[in-house]
Design an enzyme around this catalytic site. Structure first.
Site, short mmCIF file in Angstrom:
data_model
loop_
_atom_site.label_atom_id
_atom_site.label_comp_id
_atom_site.label_asym_id
_atom_site.label_seq_id
_atom_site.Cartn_x
_atom_site.Cartn_y
_atom_site.Cartn_z
N HIS A 219 1.80 4.44 -2.82
CA HIS A 219 1.91 5.88 -2.58
C HIS A 219 3.33 6.35 -2.94
CE1 HIS A 219 -1.91 6.73 -0.67
NE2 HIS A 219 -1.73 5.87 0.30
N HIS B 241 0.84 -1.20 0.00
CA HIS B 241 0.00 0.00 0.00
C HIS B 241 0.88 1.26 0.00
CE1 HIS B 241 -3.72 2.30 1.12
NE2 HIS B 241 -2.81 3.11 1.63
N GLU B 242 1.78 1.35 0.96
CA GLU B 242 2.63 2.54 1.04
C GLU B 242 3.57 2.59 -0.17
OE1 GLU B 242 1.58 4.67 3.05
OE2 GLU B 242 0.35 3.32 4.27
N GLU C 55 -4.63 7.87 -3.14
CA GLU C 55 -5.10 6.59 -2.58
C GLU C 55 -5.38 5.58 -3.70
OE1 GLU C 55 -4.82 6.06 0.48
OE2 GLU C 55 -6.08 4.37 1.01
ZN ZN Z 1 -3.18 5.21 1.75
#
Ligand code: ZN
Length: 485
Positions: free
Chosen positions: A251, A247-248, A277
């Site tokens: 980003h 997830h990160e 996101e």
């Molecule tokens: Zn996030």
């Protein structure tokens, strides 16, 4: 413009450090250092000379026009909100955070109630200072999702809610996947190794960033060449570490992917929280929970954890990482039920801000909505209305960006599959570079040249829609759960 970006970078570094390595006794010192830096940033931003320059900028090339637009919008907001209100908000936030922590521990909403009321009053005042066309929520939403309006958002989220309800019902009526983690232990060192391998495969440049550990994973840093990710490790299951890193990492790829010509300018930025996101959710869910992704990576995971996973089949692993259940906690929710948690918060925030829902009635309204939307009712406020920190920060308008991220992720991945031949086959061979490169070219490299929905429209041919997301869920989960959706 460049000095503002530099100051923001140093604020980012001090904030990252605060969440990772700062000695406990330095907390007070860091808070005042940050307040000073933020004060300097604000002073520079509202300087009248900057306003004059921005106003007199004419006949610029397209990128420079976008820089002027983005900086003007940020500056206008800063100028319109009086210093007194900024100070009152900061004070109310720190009091509310302390009260929220205590309320959660004691499971006592009443302890938090007066603080939430105060924050709502201040945010209404802030929204009025910024200006709006009759819907205060729009002025706050604009902080996180520039250009988005309640009028545009509400019908999309209402329709999403209606489509999700029967899907959740059908999946939850089917037998759940086996629990492959029960009674197992996963050595932290091996988990750490695996997360770094994953980031490498995704193309996250560890010479232009790093990964560390924190209680709540996040992405920060100072510059596209200095992007800092965190993840967290739990011995009983490797999922928080794996999906925290992916997830990160999503980003992080966005932050590393801004065009070099945009560095130290306001357009080396994502146009919205929702679009940011979309990148984390695309990698985490659409890619990271797909069968193709695990075909190549699961054998490696088994190699790292032979005792725990040696006898687990790829099929059972794939089902285990896609377990759907009706649960109380948003951050732990699966991708099918997740958006319902978001719609619930959005509906409540709107009513709170409009003054139609008194704060005293919020816990009851929360529980009733949980029951009607997710079919469960939390046994206490800690598992219900007090679970997120956002309202204690006084952040209203933030939650919908999570749902926008999920919708944009599905639409963008659909466009990638259409434009990159053999994309899914490449993923199943462990080759993630074609997807990363496509995203870099079509999304990351654009920075903040366009508003989020306009950029998505440019890439996918349509703007905000739930169609791609719903099709994605139906295809994936009817196969996984053997039900007709
Ligand atoms: Zn996030």
């Amino acid at each position: 413009m460049q000095e503002l970006k530099d100051l923001a970078g140093v604020i980012g570094l001090a904030t990252w450090d605060q969440e990772t390595y700062l000695p406990r006794k330095a907390e007070g010192a860091r808070a005042s250092q940050l307040a000073t830096l933020q004060g300097l940033y604000h002073e520079r931003l509202v300087e009248p000379a900057l306003g004059d320059w921005l106003q007199s900028a004419r006949g610029l090339p397209l990128d420079e026009q976008a820089m002027v637009r983005v900086l003007t919008e940020e500056r206008d907001r800063a100028v319109k909100v009086p210093a007194r209100l900024v100070k009152e908000l900061a004070e109310a936030q720190s009091l509310a955070i302390a009260a929220w922590k205590e309320a959660r521990e004691k499971n006592a909403f009443e302890r938090f109630r007066p603080h939430l009321e105060r924050l709502l009053a201040l945010r209404r005042e802030q929204a009025d200072a910024i200006g709006h066309g009759g819907e205060r929520y729009d002025a706050l939403l604009d902080n996180y999702e520039p250009g988005m309006k309640v009028e545009r958002l509400t019908p999309v989220l209402q329709q999403l809610r209606q489509k999700l309800t029967p899907i959740v019902e059908a999946i939850c009526a089917a037998p759940p996947p086996p629990d492959v983690f029960q009674g197992q232990r996963f050595a932290p060192d091996a988990q750490w190794t695996f997360t770094l391998e994953l980031l490498g495969k995704m193309g996250f440049d560890l010479d232009a960033g790093r990964q560390d550990k924190s209680v709540h994973p996040f992405t920060g840093g100072t510059h596209p060449r200095d992007v800092r990710l965190t993840t967290r490790i739990q011995e009983s299951t490797p999922l928080p570490a794996i999906y925290g890193a992916i997830h990160e990492g999503g980003h992080g790829l966005y932050e590393q992917g801004f065009a070099e010509g945009h560095f130290r300018t306001p357009i080396a930025a994502a146009p919205s929280m929702g679009l940011h996101e979309s990148q984390s959710r695309l990698w985490e869910n659409v890619v990271g929970r797909s069968l193709a992704f695990w075909q190549q990576l699961f054998p490696r995971l088994q190699q790292l954890f032979p005792d725990a996973l040696g006898k687990v089949s790829l099929h059972d692993w794939h089902r285990a990482v896609n377990r759907v259940e009706r649960s109380f906690i948003r951050v732990e929710a699966d991708e099918v039920t997740y958006n319902l948690h978001v719609v619930l918060r959005y509906e409540l925030e709107l009513e709170l801000l409009r003054g139609n829902l008194p704060v005293a009635e919020l816990p009851g309204a929360w529980n009733a909505k949980m029951q009607s939307m997710l079919g469960v009712s939390p046994p206490n406020a800690t598992l219900g209305v007090l679970q997120d920190i956002h309202w204690a920060w006084g952040e209203f308008g933030y939650f919908p960006t999570y749902a926008l991220g999920n919708l944009y992720a599905a639409s963008l991945f659909g466009a990638a599959c259409r434009e990159v031949p053999g994309l899914e086959a490449a993923i199943s061979r462990g080759e993630l570079a074609p997807l990363r490169d496509w995203l870099r070219e079509r999304v990351h490299g654009e920075g903040f040249r366009y508003y989020a929905e306009d950029l998505v429209k440019k890439v996918t041919g349509k703007g905000l829609t739930d169609e791609d997301f719903i099709t994605y869920l139906r295809t994936k989960y009817s196969a996984l759960y053997g039900v007709k959706l």
